[in-house]
Scaffold this motif. Sequence first.
Motif, PDB file in Angstrom:
ATOM      1  N   TYR A 103      -1.754   1.438   4.672  1.00 27.05           N
ATOM      2  CA  TYR A 103      -0.824   1.197   3.286  1.00 27.05           C
ATOM      3  C   TYR A 103       0.079   0.344   4.150  1.00 27.05           C
ATOM      4  CZ  TYR A 103       0.178   6.389   3.100  1.00 27.05           C
ATOM      5  OH  TYR A 103       0.764   7.618   2.324  1.00 27.05           O
ATOM      6  N   SER A 104       0.470  -0.904   3.220  1.00 23.59           N
ATOM      7  CA  SER A 104       0.508  -2.015   3.384  1.00 23.59           C
ATOM      8  C   SER A 104       1.844  -2.522   2.284  1.00 23.59           C
ATOM      9  CB  SER A 104      -0.590  -2.934   2.505  1.00 23.59           C
ATOM     10  OG  SER A 104      -1.094  -3.061   0.598  1.00 23.59           O
ATOM     11  N   ALA A 164       1.369   0.475  -1.216  1.00 24.39           N
ATOM     12  CA  ALA A 164       0.715   0.671  -1.611  1.00 24.39           C
ATOM     13  C   ALA A 164      -0.138   1.010  -0.407  1.00 24.39           C
ATOM     14  CB  ALA A 164      -0.784  -0.484  -1.897  1.00 24.39           C
ATOM     15  N   GLU A 165      -0.942   2.343  -1.281  1.00 26.14           N
ATOM     16  CA  GLU A 165      -1.463   3.534   0.068  1.00 26.14           C
ATOM     17  C   GLU A 165      -3.255   3.387  -0.846  1.00 26.14           C
ATOM     18  OE1 GLU A 165      -3.311   7.653  -0.515  1.00 26.14           O
ATOM     19  OE2 GLU A 165      -1.007   7.758  -0.404  1.00 26.14           O
ATOM     20  N   ARG A 166      -4.508   3.216   0.325  1.00 19.33           N
ATOM     21  CA  ARG A 166      -5.588   2.687  -0.010  1.00 19.33           C
ATOM     22  C   ARG A 166      -6.535   3.678   1.034  1.00 19.33           C
ATOM     23  NH1 ARG A 166     -10.235   0.591   0.688  1.00 19.33           N
ATOM     24  NH2 ARG A 166     -11.618  -0.492  -0.429  1.00 19.33           N
ATOM     25  N   ASP A 217     -12.138   5.816  -2.324  1.00 21.15           N
ATOM     26  CA  ASP A 217     -12.061   4.652  -2.873  1.00 21.15           C
ATOM     27  C   ASP A 217     -10.780   4.597  -3.799  1.00 21.15           C
ATOM     28  OD1 ASP A 217     -13.037   1.980  -2.793  1.00 21.15           O
ATOM     29  OD2 ASP A 217     -14.239   2.166  -4.959  1.00 21.15           O
ATOM     30  N   LEU A 218      -9.892   4.697  -3.164  1.00 23.17           N
ATOM     31  CA  LEU A 218      -8.593   4.634  -4.614  1.00 23.17           C
ATOM     32  C   LEU A 218      -7.297   3.987  -4.393  1.00 23.17           C
ATOM     33  CD1 LEU A 218      -8.699   8.580  -5.639  1.00 23.17           C
ATOM     34  CD2 LEU A 218      -9.599   6.449  -7.275  1.00 23.17           C
ATOM     35  N   ASP A 229      -7.169  -4.486  -2.550  1.00 28.04           N
ATOM     36  CA  ASP A 229      -6.803  -4.412  -0.985  1.00 28.04           C
ATOM     37  C   ASP A 229      -5.255  -3.942  -1.628  1.00 28.04           C
ATOM     38  OD1 ASP A 229      -5.335  -6.676  -2.240  1.00 28.04           O
ATOM     39  OD2 ASP A 229      -4.770  -7.712  -0.778  1.00 28.04           O
ATOM     40  N   CYS A 230      -5.473  -3.303  -2.889  1.00 25.57           N
ATOM     41  CA  CYS A 230      -4.772  -2.695  -3.779  1.00 25.57           C
ATOM     42  C   CYS A 230      -3.349  -3.081  -4.195  1.00 25.57           C
ATOM     43  CB  CYS A 230      -3.966  -0.963  -2.891  1.00 25.57           C
ATOM     44  SG  CYS A 230      -5.746   0.025  -2.482  1.00 25.57           S
TER      45      CYS A 230
END
Length: 339
Positions: A52-53, A67-69, A74-75, A111-112
């Motif tokens: 998460y970021s 954002a969740e990566r 790969d989502l 990095d989403c």
Amino acid sequence: MRRTWAAIPLLFSTMGIGACSSHRLGSPDASGLGDSAAVEVPAADAPVGASYSACQFGSGIGRTLIAERDPTRDLCFVLILDRPGTNAFSLATPAGWGVEAAFAAAAAGSDCQWFGPPAGAVAATAVTGNVSITTFSVDVDATLTFPAGNSGISSERLVAAALDSTPTCSGGVPTSTHAVAFTGSGAHVFAAEWLVFQPSLSGSVNSETEVGSSPATWATHPQVLEAQSLSLCGAGLNEAESIRNLEAAGFPQPQALANVRQVVIGEAIPDQMPVTFCTGVHHADGTWSFQNGPVLPTLDAVAGQATGGSALSEDQVDLIAVLFERDVLVSYIEYQTSP
């Protein structure tokens, strides 16, 4: 102007990278695009291995992105809050905050941290749960629900605590972060003056001996310079006068070139009043670009510091300039570059 994101196709295809607008004197704007294959999005609930970021972007309307990566699938799953804003979903947010966008998209090396849904993203039809923001610390427990269809999307739960939202969002491109720390109480910049540096600067800068006050030249102060603007940010920015004063100092050698994606400013605020700023950059082809929209940093009253960021999409930059509207002590600068 508020942006409204419509539901978009359920298959991920070509991804565009969003960027805040700016204009260049003497050349057209540019934007970057990346490609990703079409995929299906299975439902999941806080999957193991996801990271998460949080970050922020925008001026006028402030935005915080969560954002969740998920590298396994790969989502990316993204929630963008805006202030001031309105909340069309059943998500509990801090007072004055709204939900600007909620979507899923293929990560494809990103990095989403997009400024909005990329092409091929799937817009959420419902968002429930809660988000709390204390200074720059973000707690989230929110479920994004997606429309039924052949994509296989159902819902995704975002669960994270104490996310640091201080950084400026990258816009979804791979970036490198460069940090500059000014010694002592910070670099003293006067009202309506630019603070100018090369996009190769990092590490510690002596506020007394390595910051040149106007009308210093690069020959005498090789690290950082100050130059007069004689105007303030916004529509009243006198770009022609700024360019004359910025170029009066000459240009540092050797030239350093970088593609700049964001600039973050940390201000020491003993009077608890953050100082608005805006940015400009000089390009290798001799043109200047100005992003004159004023950025008001967010105050951390306990720390006596304010932090604000400006998202950029400027290539082949050899000088970065930051204009402050009042006297300020700049404690640090962080800026991001991309390949």
